[in-house]
Design a protein around this motif. Structure first.
Motif, mmCIF file in Angstrom:
data_model
loop_
_atom_site.group_PDB
_atom_site.id
_atom_site.type_symbol
_atom_site.label_atom_id
_atom_site.label_comp_id
_atom_site.label_asym_id
_atom_site.label_seq_id
_atom_site.Cartn_x
_atom_site.Cartn_y
_atom_site.Cartn_z
ATOM 1 N N ALA A 172 0.832 -1.200 0.000
ATOM 2 C CA ALA A 172 0.000 0.000 0.000
ATOM 3 C C ALA A 172 0.870 1.254 0.000
ATOM 4 C CB ALA A 172 -0.923 -0.011 1.218
ATOM 5 N N ILE A 173 1.944 1.229 0.804
ATOM 6 C CA ILE A 173 2.853 2.386 0.838
ATOM 7 C C ILE A 173 3.515 2.576 -0.518
ATOM 8 C CG2 ILE A 173 5.014 3.216 1.812
ATOM 9 C CD1 ILE A 173 4.245 2.080 4.422
ATOM 10 N N TYR A 174 3.942 1.453 -1.102
ATOM 11 C CA TYR A 174 4.614 1.571 -2.395
ATOM 12 C C TYR A 174 3.671 2.117 -3.454
ATOM 13 C CZ TYR A 174 7.226 0.401 -6.524
ATOM 14 O OH TYR A 174 7.891 0.473 -7.702
ATOM 15 N N MET A 215 9.140 -8.849 -6.406
ATOM 16 C CA MET A 215 8.866 -8.748 -7.841
ATOM 17 C C MET A 215 7.832 -7.663 -8.113
ATOM 18 S SD MET A 215 10.708 -10.905 -9.347
ATOM 19 C CE MET A 215 11.896 -12.002 -8.641
ATOM 20 N N LEU A 216 6.862 -7.512 -7.189
ATOM 21 C CA LEU A 216 5.805 -6.532 -7.441
ATOM 22 C C LEU A 216 6.308 -5.113 -7.279
ATOM 23 C CD1 LEU A 216 2.643 -7.991 -5.759
ATOM 24 C CD2 LEU A 216 2.929 -7.376 -8.119
ATOM 25 N N ILE A 217 7.099 -4.867 -6.246
ATOM 26 C CA ILE A 217 7.364 -3.465 -5.930
ATOM 27 C C ILE A 217 8.803 -3.077 -6.074
ATOM 28 C CG2 ILE A 217 5.556 -3.551 -4.208
ATOM 29 C CD1 ILE A 217 7.613 -3.097 -2.142
ATOM 30 N N GLY A 218 9.591 -3.734 -6.827
ATOM 31 C CA GLY A 218 10.885 -3.098 -6.978
ATOM 32 C C GLY A 218 12.010 -4.076 -7.058
ATOM 33 N N ILE A 219 12.024 -4.815 -8.110
ATOM 34 C CA ILE A 219 13.178 -5.655 -8.400
ATOM 35 C C ILE A 219 14.384 -4.752 -8.656
ATOM 36 C CG2 ILE A 219 12.573 -5.666 -10.834
ATOM 37 C CD1 ILE A 219 13.928 -8.678 -9.166
ATOM 38 N N THR A 220 14.107 -3.535 -9.098
ATOM 39 C CA THR A 220 15.206 -2.646 -9.447
ATOM 40 C C THR A 220 15.768 -1.941 -8.227
ATOM 41 O OG1 THR A 220 13.742 -0.786 -9.710
ATOM 42 C CG2 THR A 220 14.088 -2.184 -11.603
ATOM 43 N N ALA A 221 15.036 -1.985 -7.116
ATOM 44 C CA ALA A 221 15.383 -1.113 -6.009
ATOM 45 C C ALA A 221 16.542 -1.679 -5.226
ATOM 46 C CB ALA A 221 14.173 -0.917 -5.112
ATOM 47 N N ALA A 222 17.744 -1.438 -5.695
ATOM 48 C CA ALA A 222 18.891 -1.737 -4.855
ATOM 49 C C ALA A 222 18.923 -0.707 -3.741
ATOM 50 C CB ALA A 222 20.164 -1.676 -5.679
ATOM 51 N N ASP A 223 19.375 -1.167 -2.590
ATOM 52 C CA ASP A 223 19.364 -0.272 -1.440
ATOM 53 C C ASP A 223 20.338 0.872 -1.677
ATOM 54 O OD1 ASP A 223 18.052 0.117 0.818
ATOM 55 O OD2 ASP A 223 18.973 -1.508 1.940
ATOM 56 N N ARG A 283 5.471 5.151 -4.505
ATOM 57 C CA ARG A 283 6.423 4.611 -5.472
ATOM 58 C C ARG A 283 7.803 4.412 -4.860
ATOM 59 N NH1 ARG A 283 4.415 1.851 -9.194
ATOM 60 N NH2 ARG A 283 2.292 2.288 -8.755
ATOM 61 N N SER A 284 7.853 4.031 -3.615
ATOM 62 C CA SER A 284 9.146 3.799 -2.999
ATOM 63 C C SER A 284 8.960 2.854 -1.822
ATOM 64 C CB SER A 284 9.756 5.110 -2.530
ATOM 65 O OG SER A 284 10.718 4.849 -1.538
ATOM 66 N N ALA A 285 9.919 1.964 -1.633
ATOM 67 C CA ALA A 285 9.861 1.063 -0.487
ATOM 68 C C ALA A 285 10.949 1.399 0.514
ATOM 69 C CB ALA A 285 10.005 -0.383 -0.949
ATOM 70 N N SER A 286 11.501 2.583 0.412
ATOM 71 C CA SER A 286 12.571 2.951 1.326
ATOM 72 C C SER A 286 11.982 3.506 2.610
ATOM 73 C CB SER A 286 13.474 3.999 0.684
ATOM 74 O OG SER A 286 14.359 4.507 1.641
ATOM 75 N N VAL A 287 12.557 3.117 3.735
ATOM 76 C CA VAL A 287 12.014 3.604 4.995
ATOM 77 C C VAL A 287 12.329 5.075 5.193
ATOM 78 C CG1 VAL A 287 11.958 1.423 6.220
ATOM 79 C CG2 VAL A 287 14.066 2.697 6.121
#
Lengths: 99, 276
Positions: free
Chosen positions: A81-83, B87-95, A87-91
């Motif tokens: 839901a946050i993403y 896979m849904l929210i960010g395969i590209t998202a390297a930390d 559009r970001s999963a960063s805390v």
């Protein structure tokens, strides 16, 4: 194999998981580190169950697994839901309450 | 696995000790790698390694039921859920490796060492006895023993667990559900939108060419320029799309791109399509 070794290993794994929770930025990875900490606790539960020669520790570890599964389901749904909203999963990006 | 299960009844054997040390080293190394690698997928795989090691250790400690629950529930279900969400929210998202709080890594390391010292002291002072002698409840009677406990002593927590699981499932459905605030666009709406934006034909699929048929090759527009919109937006940040080579009849195709500076997707996709 002495149960002390298992407990020591569980302490080390717990510490590594804690460092991961503190250091990592991606919320999914933070979640995985929490799972690692829960697993370390389970290992200690099983070791102490063997020390005390009853199965209660194993039953508690089983309950921990069930609760962890429920936690993962809700947590990942919140993450999605946050993403979807930001559009970001960063805390670091979920910091609206800071300002 | 059966060897390990059988060895769990003999706590003093050298084989169990060897297996323990191998598994412990592998588990700690995988856990360290999990907090050090940057991609979330690699983290998930490392976590799977840790969980499999722990499952084997449960079996060695006379908990075969928990060992299999660990493999089935954790490695099978929970980690697959993690992979789905990755896979849904960010395969590209390297930390990101930027420290947003100054000195946070150092403080985290210090806190970890403090925790380690604290726990080590506590365990060092505790008198942890030796393992219980092997008995049927760590082998063939394990499942019935746990079942007896769950359905007698722990029957109320067990019921509450069921309620918790149902609540979690409902909560996940509510949280992951998206309300549709506008009516779903029909095919006619989509066509009208395309025409209004100047695009007359549909979106081209990614390129299938004589040289490359991978999905990260953009399609060629009629004027020869690559159409960046034909490639999934996920592939762009991951590999960078390469514009395909145009091979005219009679020319030798160059299998390697002559200059490596073509990794960026071509910017003029929409305008090129509009002109042609």
């Amino acid at each position: 194999m002495s149960p002390v070794h298992y407990v020591a290993l569980s302490v080390i794994l717990f510490m590594i998981g804690g460092v991961g929770v503190l250091v990592r930025r991606n919320a999914i990875v933070v979640f995985m580190c929490v799972e690692l900490m829960l697993n370390a606790c389970n290992l200690a539960f099983v070791a102490f169950a063997r020390v005390h020669d009853n199965l209660d520790g194993q039953v508690i570890a089983f309950f921990v697994m069930v609760v962890a599964a429920a936690e993962v389901v809700v947590g990942l749904a919140i993450l999605m839901a946050i993403y979807r909203a930001r559009r970001s999963a960063s805390v670091d990006d979920a910091s609206l309450l800071k300002y | 696995m059966t060897g390990v299960l059988a060895a769990g009844t003999n706590t003093d054997s050298v084989a169990v000790e060897t297996v323990f040390w191998i598994l412990a080293v592998v588990a700690v190394a995988a856990a360290l790698a999990m907090i050090l690698v940057r991609r979330a997928v690699h983290c998930a795989i490392m976590l799977a390694v840790v969980m499999l090691c722990l499952a084997t250790m449960y079996a060695m400690q006379g908990a075969p039921f928990l060992a299999f629950v660990q493999i089935i529930v954790y490695t099978g279900a929970v980690l697959m859920l993690f992979l789905f969400v990755i896979m849904l929210i960010g395969i590209t998202a390297a930390d990101s490796i930027v420290e947003t709080i100054k000195g946070q890594r150092l403080a985290a390391g210090l806190a970890a060492i403090g925790l380690l010292v604290l726990l080590a002291l506590g365990i060092g002072h505790a008198a942890i006895g030796p393992a219980a002698p092997p008995s049927p409840k760590y082998g063939s009677g394990n499942l019935t023993g746990i079942a007896t406990l769950i359905f007698t002593t722990y029957v109320f927590p067990f019921e509450v667990t069921g309620a918790l699981l149902i609540t979690a499932a409902l909560g996940a459905m509510v949280l992951a559900h998206r309300e549709r605030i506008a009516p779903r666009p029909t095919q006619r709406d989509l066509a009208a939108r395309r025409l209004a934006s100047g695009q007359v034909v549909g979106d081209p699929p990614p390129g299938i060419y004589a040289l490359h048929d991978s999905a990260d090759r953009p399609a060629l527009l009629p004027d020869g320029s690559p159409a960046a919109s034909s490639v999934s937006s996920v592939l762009n940040p991951r590999t960078g799309t390469e514009p395909p080579q145009v091979v005219r009849p009679g020319e030798k195709p160059q299998l390697e791109a002559a200059d490596g500076g073509e990794r960026e997707p071509a910017p003029s996709a929409g305008s090129g399509r509009a002109e042609s």
